[in-house]
Scaffold this motif. Sequence first.
Motif, PDB file in Angstrom:
ATOM      1  N   ASN A  37       8.541   1.160   0.352  1.00  0.00           N
ATOM      2  CA  ASN A  37       8.062   0.802   1.688  1.00  0.00           C
ATOM      3  C   ASN A  37       9.069  -0.088   2.409  1.00  0.00           C
ATOM      4  OD1 ASN A  37       5.715   2.263   1.340  1.00  0.00           O
ATOM      5  ND2 ASN A  37       4.479   0.506   0.760  1.00  0.00           N
ATOM      6  N   ASN A  38       9.635  -1.020   1.699  1.00  0.00           N
ATOM      7  CA  ASN A  38      10.622  -1.934   2.270  1.00  0.00           C
ATOM      8  C   ASN A  38      11.878  -1.189   2.726  1.00  0.00           C
ATOM      9  OD1 ASN A  38      10.700  -4.637   2.948  1.00  0.00           O
ATOM     10  ND2 ASN A  38      11.941  -5.191   1.190  1.00  0.00           N
ATOM     11  N   ALA A  39      12.208  -0.112   2.024  1.00  0.00           N
ATOM     12  CA  ALA A  39      13.378   0.698   2.374  1.00  0.00           C
ATOM     13  C   ALA A  39      13.063   1.715   3.472  1.00  0.00           C
ATOM     14  CB  ALA A  39      13.910   1.411   1.131  1.00  0.00           C
ATOM     15  N   GLY A  40      11.798   1.784   3.886  1.00  0.00           N
ATOM     16  CA  GLY A  40      11.405   2.729   4.929  1.00  0.00           C
ATOM     17  C   GLY A  40      11.205   4.139   4.424  1.00  0.00           C
ATOM     18  N   ILE A  41      10.850   4.259   3.142  1.00  0.00           N
ATOM     19  CA  ILE A  41      10.661   5.566   2.508  1.00  0.00           C
ATOM     20  C   ILE A  41       9.176   5.790   2.231  1.00  0.00           C
ATOM     21  CG2 ILE A  41      11.163   6.901   0.420  1.00  0.00           C
ATOM     22  CD1 ILE A  41      13.800   5.329   0.248  1.00  0.00           C
ATOM     23  N   TYR A  42       8.712   7.007   2.446  1.00  0.00           N
ATOM     24  CA  TYR A  42       7.334   7.405   2.175  1.00  0.00           C
ATOM     25  C   TYR A  42       7.048   7.194   0.687  1.00  0.00           C
ATOM     26  CZ  TYR A  42       3.172  10.415   2.518  1.00  0.00           C
ATOM     27  OH  TYR A  42       1.891  10.921   2.510  1.00  0.00           O
ATOM     28  N   SER A  43       6.002   6.439   0.381  1.00  0.00           N
ATOM     29  CA  SER A  43       5.715   6.064  -1.009  1.00  0.00           C
ATOM     30  C   SER A  43       4.462   6.750  -1.542  1.00  0.00           C
ATOM     31  CB  SER A  43       5.543   4.545  -1.111  1.00  0.00           C
ATOM     32  OG  SER A  43       4.479   4.111  -0.282  1.00  0.00           O
ATOM     33  N   ILE A  44       4.564   7.214  -2.779  1.00  0.00           N
ATOM     34  CA  ILE A  44       3.421   7.815  -3.464  1.00  0.00           C
ATOM     35  C   ILE A  44       3.220   7.074  -4.780  1.00  0.00           C
ATOM     36  CG2 ILE A  44       2.437   9.902  -4.497  1.00  0.00           C
ATOM     37  CD1 ILE A  44       4.209  11.543  -2.601  1.00  0.00           C
ATOM     38  N   LEU A  45       2.026   6.550  -4.960  1.00  0.00           N
ATOM     39  CA  LEU A  45       1.654   5.862  -6.189  1.00  0.00           C
ATOM     40  C   LEU A  45       0.902   6.832  -7.086  1.00  0.00           C
ATOM     41  CD1 LEU A  45       1.382   3.118  -7.760  1.00  0.00           C
ATOM     42  CD2 LEU A  45      -0.844   2.876  -6.628  1.00  0.00           C
ATOM     43  N   VAL A  46       1.268   6.851  -8.363  1.00  0.00           N
ATOM     44  CA  VAL A  46       0.522   7.614  -9.364  1.00  0.00           C
ATOM     45  C   VAL A  46       0.027   6.640 -10.431  1.00  0.00           C
ATOM     46  CG1 VAL A  46       1.722   9.802  -8.972  1.00  0.00           C
ATOM     47  CG2 VAL A  46       2.621   8.191 -10.670  1.00  0.00           C
ATOM     48  N   ASP A  47      -1.047   7.029 -11.096  1.00  0.00           N
ATOM     49  CA  ASP A  47      -1.544   6.206 -12.202  1.00  0.00           C
ATOM     50  C   ASP A  47      -0.519   6.215 -13.335  1.00  0.00           C
ATOM     51  OD1 ASP A  47      -3.954   5.570 -10.950  1.00  0.00           O
ATOM     52  OD2 ASP A  47      -4.978   7.323 -11.787  1.00  0.00           O
ATOM     53  N   PRO A  48      -0.396   5.096 -14.052  1.00  0.00           N
ATOM     54  CA  PRO A  48       0.515   5.083 -15.206  1.00  0.00           C
ATOM     55  C   PRO A  48       0.043   6.074 -16.266  1.00  0.00           C
ATOM     56  CG  PRO A  48      -0.721   3.016 -15.052  1.00  0.00           C
ATOM     57  CD  PRO A  48      -1.062   3.823 -13.842  1.00  0.00           C
ATOM     58  N   ILE A  49       0.992   6.700 -16.923  1.00  0.00           N
ATOM     59  CA  ILE A  49       0.673   7.698 -17.949  1.00  0.00           C
ATOM     60  C   ILE A  49       0.010   7.052 -19.163  1.00  0.00           C
ATOM     61  CG2 ILE A  49       1.696   9.312 -19.616  1.00  0.00           C
ATOM     62  CD1 ILE A  49       3.812   9.943 -17.465  1.00  0.00           C
ATOM     63  N   VAL A  92      20.598  12.648   2.557  1.00  0.00           N
ATOM     64  CA  VAL A  92      19.392  12.871   3.348  1.00  0.00           C
ATOM     65  C   VAL A  92      19.101  11.597   4.144  1.00  0.00           C
ATOM     66  CG1 VAL A  92      18.362  14.598   1.817  1.00  0.00           C
ATOM     67  CG2 VAL A  92      17.932  12.171   1.395  1.00  0.00           C
ATOM     68  N   THR A  93      18.084  11.661   4.986  1.00  0.00           N
ATOM     69  CA  THR A  93      17.663  10.491   5.747  1.00  0.00           C
ATOM     70  C   THR A  93      16.437   9.858   5.099  1.00  0.00           C
ATOM     71  OG1 THR A  93      16.139  11.721   7.175  1.00  0.00           O
ATOM     72  CG2 THR A  93      18.451  11.572   7.903  1.00  0.00           C
ATOM     73  N   LYS A  94      16.112   8.641   5.506  1.00  0.00           N
ATOM     74  CA  LYS A  94      14.897   7.980   5.023  1.00  0.00           C
ATOM     75  C   LYS A  94      13.666   8.830   5.335  1.00  0.00           C
ATOM     76  CE  LYS A  94      16.468   3.277   5.935  1.00  0.00           C
ATOM     77  NZ  LYS A  94      16.146   2.047   6.666  1.00  0.00           N
ATOM     78  N   GLU A  95      13.670   9.407   6.527  1.00  0.00           N
ATOM     79  CA  GLU A  95      12.515  10.194   6.978  1.00  0.00           C
ATOM     80  C   GLU A  95      12.321  11.473   6.165  1.00  0.00           C
ATOM     81  OE1 GLU A  95      13.911   7.348   9.760  1.00  0.00           O
ATOM     82  OE2 GLU A  95      15.034   9.092   9.043  1.00  0.00           O
ATOM     83  N   GLN A  96      13.367  11.931   5.498  1.00  0.00           N
ATOM     84  CA  GLN A  96      13.288  13.143   4.678  1.00  0.00           C
ATOM     85  C   GLN A  96      12.996  12.828   3.208  1.00  0.00           C
ATOM     86  OE1 GLN A  96      17.327  14.428   5.676  1.00  0.00           O
ATOM     87  NE2 GLN A  96      16.443  16.343   6.444  1.00  0.00           N
ATOM     88  N   THR A  97      12.834  11.551   2.910  1.00  0.00           N
ATOM     89  CA  THR A  97      12.768  11.118   1.510  1.00  0.00           C
ATOM     90  C   THR A  97      11.407  10.535   1.167  1.00  0.00           C
ATOM     91  OG1 THR A  97      15.119  10.590   1.676  1.00  0.00           O
ATOM     92  CG2 THR A  97      13.938   9.680  -0.206  1.00  0.00           C
ATOM     93  N   LEU A  98      10.961  10.816  -0.044  1.00  0.00           N
ATOM     94  CA  LEU A  98       9.758  10.172  -0.557  1.00  0.00           C
ATOM     95  C   LEU A  98      10.035   9.649  -1.954  1.00  0.00           C
ATOM     96  CD1 LEU A  98       7.969  12.337  -2.622  1.00  0.00           C
ATOM     97  CD2 LEU A  98       7.924  13.493  -0.441  1.00  0.00           C
ATOM     98  N   PHE A 156       0.831  -1.205   0.000  1.00  0.00           N
ATOM     99  CA  PHE A 156       0.000   0.000   0.000  1.00  0.00           C
ATOM    100  C   PHE A 156       0.867   1.257   0.000  1.00  0.00           C
ATOM    101  CE2 PHE A 156      -3.703  -2.152   2.501  1.00  0.00           C
ATOM    102  CZ  PHE A 156      -4.077  -2.833   1.368  1.00  0.00           C
ATOM    103  N   PRO A 157       0.569   2.196  -0.906  1.00  0.00           N
ATOM    104  CA  PRO A 157       1.292   3.469  -0.867  1.00  0.00           C
ATOM    105  C   PRO A 157       0.825   4.300   0.331  1.00  0.00           C
ATOM    106  CG  PRO A 157      -0.482   3.588  -2.463  1.00  0.00           C
ATOM    107  CD  PRO A 157      -0.450   2.156  -1.955  1.00  0.00           C
ATOM    108  N   LYS A 158       1.648   5.227   0.737  1.00  0.00           N
ATOM    109  CA  LYS A 158       1.233   6.157   1.801  1.00  0.00           C
ATOM    110  C   LYS A 158       0.261   7.184   1.226  1.00  0.00           C
ATOM    111  CE  LYS A 158       4.034   4.519   4.955  1.00  0.00           C
ATOM    112  NZ  LYS A 158       3.957   3.090   4.730  1.00  0.00           N
ATOM    113  N   LEU A 159       0.390   7.432  -0.080  1.00  0.00           N
ATOM    114  CA  LEU A 159      -0.453   8.400  -0.767  1.00  0.00           C
ATOM    115  C   LEU A 159      -0.674   7.906  -2.198  1.00  0.00           C
ATOM    116  CD1 LEU A 159      -1.690  11.279  -0.373  1.00  0.00           C
ATOM    117  CD2 LEU A 159       0.462  12.203  -1.244  1.00  0.00           C
ATOM    118  N   TYR A 160      -1.877   8.116  -2.712  1.00  0.00           N
ATOM    119  CA  TYR A 160      -2.202   7.701  -4.072  1.00  0.00           C
ATOM    120  C   TYR A 160      -2.792   8.898  -4.805  1.00  0.00           C
ATOM    121  CZ  TYR A 160      -4.621   5.055  -7.797  1.00  0.00           C
ATOM    122  OH  TYR A 160      -5.074   4.581  -9.012  1.00  0.00           O
TER     123      TYR A 160
END
Length: 169
Positions: A125-137, A105-111, A5-9
């Motif tokens: 997500n596995n790397a501990g980075i905030y993830s954002i999913l976008v629809d494919p173009i 930068v740190t993981k917490e500063q990265t998306l 699951f992304p953190k944001l979609y």
Amino acid sequence: MNKLFPKLYKKDIYDIDYKDLYSRGFRAILFDIDNTLTTHGSKADRSNINFFKSLRDIGFKTCLISNNKEKRVSPFAKMVSSPYIYKANKPSKKGYLKAINILNVTKEQTLFVGDQIFTDIWGANNAGIYSILVDPISPKEEIQIVLKRYLERIVLFFYKIKEEKRKKR
């Protein structure tokens, strides 16, 4: 399932509120290229160049992370003035962590922003980075990606249920 699951979609890269993310402490954005920033195999265009400039104007550092070969990734990265990692082997977290080191930068500063759940989002997500999913173009994709898209629909179905429950709380 939560690792998928992304953190944001969001609909696309332009639908993301980067100023808000910066105000929340994020300082670096990692991007997938194909079907996230442009159609598969396309060169960077004026909108891509302006987009990356606007991110730098906000204060973000950027890095491109692609499973593609250097001959695909390097010219795009050069056009948008961003460091890059090719043959990242996503969803392995190695490429994500390498990008964090490159950007200092740190993981917490990265998306991370990408269009595929089973490579981009799972890896971030596995790397501990905030993830954002976008629809494919574009719907025009290689057959192995087309097949994964069917499984992604199932994941997105459960993601949307989870988000609806969260909003009701």
